[in-house]
Design an enzyme around this catalytic site. Structure first.
Site, PDB file in Angstrom:
ATOM      1  N   ASP A  49       0.862  -1.168   0.000  1.00  0.00           N
ATOM      2  CA  ASP A  49       0.000   0.000   0.000  1.00  0.00           C
ATOM      3  C   ASP A  49       0.918   1.244   0.000  1.00  0.00           C
ATOM      4  O   ASP A  49       2.124   1.129   0.261  1.00  0.00           O
ATOM      5  CB  ASP A  49      -0.852  -0.068   1.276  1.00  0.00           C
ATOM      6  N   ASP A  51      -0.166   5.131   1.027  1.00  0.00           N
ATOM      7  CA  ASP A  51      -0.369   6.113   2.093  1.00  0.00           C
ATOM      8  C   ASP A  51      -0.331   5.467   3.469  1.00  0.00           C
ATOM      9  O   ASP A  51      -1.070   4.518   3.741  1.00  0.00           O
ATOM     10  CB  ASP A  51      -1.722   6.823   1.914  1.00  0.00           C
ATOM     11  N   GLU A  96     -13.271   5.389   8.984  1.00  0.00           N
ATOM     12  CA  GLU A  96     -12.249   4.471   8.441  1.00  0.00           C
ATOM     13  C   GLU A  96     -11.559   3.700   9.578  1.00  0.00           C
ATOM     14  O   GLU A  96     -11.312   2.495   9.462  1.00  0.00           O
ATOM     15  CB  GLU A  96     -11.210   5.259   7.615  1.00  0.00           C
ATOM     16  N   SER A 164      -2.564   1.332  -4.468  1.00  0.00           N
ATOM     17  CA  SER A 164      -3.041   2.430  -3.627  1.00  0.00           C
ATOM     18  C   SER A 164      -4.427   2.942  -4.007  1.00  0.00           C
ATOM     19  O   SER A 164      -4.729   3.128  -5.188  1.00  0.00           O
ATOM     20  CB  SER A 164      -2.041   3.590  -3.729  1.00  0.00           C
ATOM     21  N   ALA A 165      -5.209   3.223  -2.982  1.00  0.00           N
ATOM     22  CA  ALA A 165      -6.503   3.884  -3.186  1.00  0.00           C
ATOM     23  C   ALA A 165      -6.327   5.398  -3.182  1.00  0.00           C
ATOM     24  O   ALA A 165      -7.296   6.150  -3.216  1.00  0.00           O
ATOM     25  CB  ALA A 165      -7.473   3.462  -2.086  1.00  0.00           C
ATOM     26  N   LYS A 213      -9.629  -3.372  -3.023  1.00  0.00           N
ATOM     27  CA  LYS A 213      -8.329  -3.687  -3.621  1.00  0.00           C
ATOM     28  C   LYS A 213      -8.332  -5.097  -4.222  1.00  0.00           C
ATOM     29  O   LYS A 213      -7.593  -5.366  -5.166  1.00  0.00           O
ATOM     30  CB  LYS A 213      -7.221  -3.493  -2.591  1.00  0.00           C
ATOM     31  N   ASP A 238      -1.531  -0.774   5.833  1.00  0.00           N
ATOM     32  CA  ASP A 238      -1.840  -0.127   7.115  1.00  0.00           C
ATOM     33  C   ASP A 238      -3.332  -0.185   7.434  1.00  0.00           C
ATOM     34  O   ASP A 238      -3.762   0.280   8.481  1.00  0.00           O
ATOM     35  CB  ASP A 238      -1.385   1.340   7.131  1.00  0.00           C
TER      36      ASP A 238
HETATM   37  P1  TMP Z   1      -3.823   4.119   0.320  1.00  0.00           P
HETATM   38  O1  TMP Z   1      -4.613   2.996  -0.293  1.00  0.00           O
HETATM   39  O2  TMP Z   1      -2.595   4.463  -0.476  1.00  0.00           O
HETATM   40  O3  TMP Z   1      -3.513   3.920   1.760  1.00  0.00           O
HETATM   41  O4  TMP Z   1      -4.791   5.438   0.229  1.00  0.00           O
HETATM   42  C1  TMP Z   1      -5.963   5.533   0.957  1.00  0.00           C
HETATM   43  C2  TMP Z   1      -5.907   6.585   2.023  1.00  0.00           C
HETATM   44  O5  TMP Z   1      -6.338   7.836   1.471  1.00  0.00           O
HETATM   45  C3  TMP Z   1      -6.865   6.290   3.167  1.00  0.00           C
HETATM   46  O6  TMP Z   1      -6.165   6.008   4.354  1.00  0.00           O
HETATM   47  C4  TMP Z   1      -7.676   7.567   3.334  1.00  0.00           C
HETATM   48  C5  TMP Z   1      -6.979   8.578   2.495  1.00  0.00           C
HETATM   49  N1  TMP Z   1      -7.868   9.621   1.905  1.00  0.00           N
HETATM   50  C6  TMP Z   1      -7.607  10.955   2.190  1.00  0.00           C
HETATM   51  O7  TMP Z   1      -6.679  11.256   2.943  1.00  0.00           O
HETATM   52  N2  TMP Z   1      -8.404  11.916   1.624  1.00  0.00           N
HETATM   53  C7  TMP Z   1      -9.444  11.622   0.788  1.00  0.00           C
HETATM   54  O8  TMP Z   1     -10.139  12.532   0.293  1.00  0.00           O
HETATM   55  C8  TMP Z   1      -9.703  10.234   0.502  1.00  0.00           C
HETATM   56  C9  TMP Z   1     -10.837   9.867  -0.401  1.00  0.00           C
HETATM   57  C10 TMP Z   1      -8.875   9.274   1.069  1.00  0.00           C
HETATM   58 MG    MG Z   2      -2.816   3.212   3.505  1.00  0.00          MG
END
Ligand code: TMP
Ligand code: MG
Length: 297
Positions: A49, A51, A96, A164-165, A213, A238
């Site tokens: 992942d 973030d 979350e 990554s989301a 995912k 995470d």
């Molecule tokens: P990741 O899959 O790389 O961890 O990304 C997802 C993270 O993005 C999740 O922990 C929440 C964050 N996020 C924000 O910080 N701001 C936003 O507007 C959105 C939709 C997600």
């Molecule tokens: Mg993350």
């Protein structure tokens, strides 16, 4: 609250005895690692992942930004839109990380967060050529030890999939500016579509949010098909949504799941221990993943 000390000392990999490390079944971790070592690096792939996994959660007591946050605080976003995005974060982030709600309960709300945030971003006339500056001016930080992690994987030709989301264009820029966007790195994420003048018009393809995912992995069969000869997976995440990132891997043999538990540690620890093989508590470094790679090479 005082956390019970259920650490182990591990002669094989001393870093697994660090104060930040918790394991449900240390013996199983050892066995998995021994199998992976025996099978060799050419059977390994890493899926991570982005973030709050490859990037730091906090630095000097201050939260570090996600790829979405990097864009949110940039000059490209109007003050009104910043406020709306901040309201969304304040509303949905606590959901979350709420351990009293099931994934089924959270899923529609997370889709709502991503959809609303992306809709707001699409109205902002984001320019492709300003993303570099937005990342330069941000407080984004990869975890301590990131260089060793990326360099080691590249040096040994181990494929690294960043799944990554977050925002693909932004996270790629973070990795590029850190000088570690090596040829072994591939990214599956939410990428922006730009018109001929370089202004963002939409997001490409299916939305990737925190809880789909698995679908993203199954849609990208081409990537995993190429890696058919690498049935052993080191998975880093995470969130509990990151646990399905390896579902597209063909003929999987061993998967070792490492979870960074950054926030609300005490109440979330039981569920993390149940689903991740190694849980790292408020650990802002890549020390443990690097020690594991050291053992495997
Ligand atoms: P990741 O899959 O790389 O961890 O990304 C997802 C993270 O993005 C999740 O922990 C929440 C964050 N996020 C924000 O910080 N701001 C936003 O507007 C959105 C939709 C997600
Ligand atoms: Mg993350």
């Amino acid at each position: 609250m005082q956390r019970p000390v259920i650490r182990i000392t591990c002669k094989m990999i001393p870093a697994l005895g660090n104060t930040s490390v918790r394991m449900r079944d240390p013996q199983r971790v050892e066995e998995t690692l021994r199998c992976m070592q025996k099978a060799g690096l050419n059977t390994l792939q890493v899926i991570s992942d982005f973030d709050m996994t490859l990037t730091r959660f906090a630095h000097n007591g201050k939260r570090c930004p996600t790829s979405h946050n990097i864009l949110e605080v940039s000059k490209m976003i109007s003050p009104e839109c910043k406020e709306k995005l901040k309201d969304l974060l304040d509303k949905y982030y606590p959901i979350e990380i709420d351990s009293s709600k099931s994934i089924e309960e959270k899923l529609p709300l997370m889709v709502e967060w991503w959809t609303r945030a992306h809709d707001l971003m699409m109205q902002q006339k984001i320019r492709k050529d300003q993303l570099t500056l937005a990342v330069q001016e941000s407080d984004s930080m990869l975890r301590e030890g990131y260089q060793e992690f990326f360099d080691c994987l590249n040096q040994h030709s181990v494929p690294l999939l960043i799944f990554s989301a977050g925002l693909g264009d932004v996270l790629e820029e973070v990795v590029r500016q850190a000088g570690v966007f090596h040829p072994n790195v591939k990214v599956i994420s939410n990428f922006m579509d730009f018109d001929e003048t370089g202004v963002m018009t939409a997001f490409k393809g299916e939305l990737i949010h925190i809880y789909n995912k698995r679908e993203g992995a199954l849609l990208n069969t081409g990537h995993f098909e190429e890696l058919r000869s690498r049935p052993n997976v080191l998975l880093l995440g995470d969130s509990l949504g990151d646990l399905t990132m390896a579902d597209g891997v063909q003929e999987v043999e061993k998967v070792l799941k490492i979870g960074f538990l950054n926030d609300k540690v005490d109440e979330r620890l039981p569920s993390y221990l149940n689903s991740y093989d190694i849980v790292l508590l408020e650990d802002e470094t890549m020390e443990v993943p690097n020690a594991i790679l050291d053992f495997l090479v």
